[in-house]
Scaffold this active site. Sequence first.
Site, mmCIF file in Angstrom:
data_model
loop_
_atom_site.group_PDB
_atom_site.id
_atom_site.type_symbol
_atom_site.label_atom_id
_atom_site.label_comp_id
_atom_site.label_asym_id
_atom_site.label_seq_id
_atom_site.Cartn_x
_atom_site.Cartn_y
_atom_site.Cartn_z
ATOM 1 N N SER A 114 12.404 7.398 18.264
ATOM 2 C CA SER A 114 11.141 6.700 17.978
ATOM 3 C C SER A 114 11.258 5.198 18.240
ATOM 4 C CB SER A 114 10.735 6.929 16.519
ATOM 5 O OG SER A 114 10.580 8.301 16.266
HETATM 6 N N1 SAM Z 1 13.996 10.732 13.844
HETATM 7 C C1 SAM Z 1 14.387 10.796 15.223
HETATM 8 C C2 SAM Z 1 15.283 9.676 15.630
HETATM 9 O O1 SAM Z 1 15.592 8.813 14.802
HETATM 10 O O2 SAM Z 1 15.698 9.687 16.789
HETATM 11 C C3 SAM Z 1 13.218 10.912 16.159
HETATM 12 C C4 SAM Z 1 12.990 12.278 16.491
HETATM 13 S S1 SAM Z 1 11.982 12.810 17.808
HETATM 14 C C5 SAM Z 1 10.631 11.684 17.874
HETATM 15 C C6 SAM Z 1 11.332 14.277 16.999
HETATM 16 C C7 SAM Z 1 12.344 15.354 16.772
HETATM 17 O O3 SAM Z 1 11.716 16.355 15.955
HETATM 18 C C8 SAM Z 1 12.819 16.064 18.028
HETATM 19 O O4 SAM Z 1 14.214 16.007 18.118
HETATM 20 C C9 SAM Z 1 12.309 17.517 17.845
HETATM 21 O O5 SAM Z 1 13.170 18.484 18.380
HETATM 22 C C10 SAM Z 1 12.239 17.594 16.335
HETATM 23 N N2 SAM Z 1 11.362 18.630 15.779
HETATM 24 C C11 SAM Z 1 10.146 19.073 16.226
HETATM 25 N N3 SAM Z 1 9.665 20.040 15.405
HETATM 26 C C12 SAM Z 1 10.590 20.201 14.414
HETATM 27 C C13 SAM Z 1 10.674 21.042 13.262
HETATM 28 N N4 SAM Z 1 9.720 21.930 12.941
HETATM 29 N N5 SAM Z 1 11.763 20.935 12.465
HETATM 30 C C14 SAM Z 1 12.746 20.056 12.745
HETATM 31 N N6 SAM Z 1 12.751 19.250 13.837
HETATM 32 C C15 SAM Z 1 11.654 19.309 14.648
#
Ligand code: SAM
Length: 212
Positions: A59
């Site tokens: 992000s």
């Molecule tokens: N917090 C992260 C960072 O600091 O890099 C940013 C993460 S990215 C914007 C969103 C993440 O959410 C992705 O890695 C995706 O695979 C994960 N994701 C999507 N749906 C999800 C779910 N139901 N449970 C857990 N992770 C999920």
Amino acid sequence: MSKQELKDLIDSLRSKGITDENVLKAMLNVSRHLFVPEVVRHLAYKDSALPIGYGQTISQPYTVAFMTQAAKLDSNSKVLEIGTGSGYQAAILVQMGVKVFTIERNQNIYKITRKLFDDMGIRVAAKYGDGTIGWEEFAPYDAILVTAGGPTIPENLKKQLKIGGRLVIPVGDRTTQAMKIIRKTTDEKYEVESIPNFAFVPLIGREGWKDE
Ligand code: SAM
């Protein structure tokens, strides 16, 4: 990276309205370039989201700061993060002294980031799975941060908040969302604040989008 680039980034977060000194201090003490792939490392201190592989992103620093500030944490807080991704958001929370639980649904990302946490000595409880159902075993949480955008506010996550706790989650369509800050005031009651204009990758799962 130079320390000056990081300082400039923190100053820009301040100028964009981030005022929580604990959040700013934590972000000054975590090297974002260690959480991104080598090809984008030179961009690590720009205020932008970056690709981390598998169609996912780390992000934007402003968004990380905004969500962390919105959660109103202190060093005794227990936080659940949905969407471990690069591990950067979790590292900021750990730096603030918070107890962190984090869930990632992409198995490749989960394995890479879990190893990074181990290699860097970052103490978090991480698991692979669907975060929209929460992590009941360690509930209730002072805050739950969802770092992917969903169609609705997951009921399971609301239930796993402490009274007085906050759920911070982007809700909208697959490309743009409003950040919802949901404060649990009693077992049944919640106050919701909504801030428009965020853009996250989709939250996929039982209480998220159904497919990719
Ligand atoms: N917090 C992260 C960072 O600091 O890099 C940013 C993460 S990215 C914007 C969103 C993440 O959410 C992705 O890695 C995706 O695979 C994960 N994701 C999507 N749906 C999800 C779910 N139901 N449970 C857990 N992770 C999920």
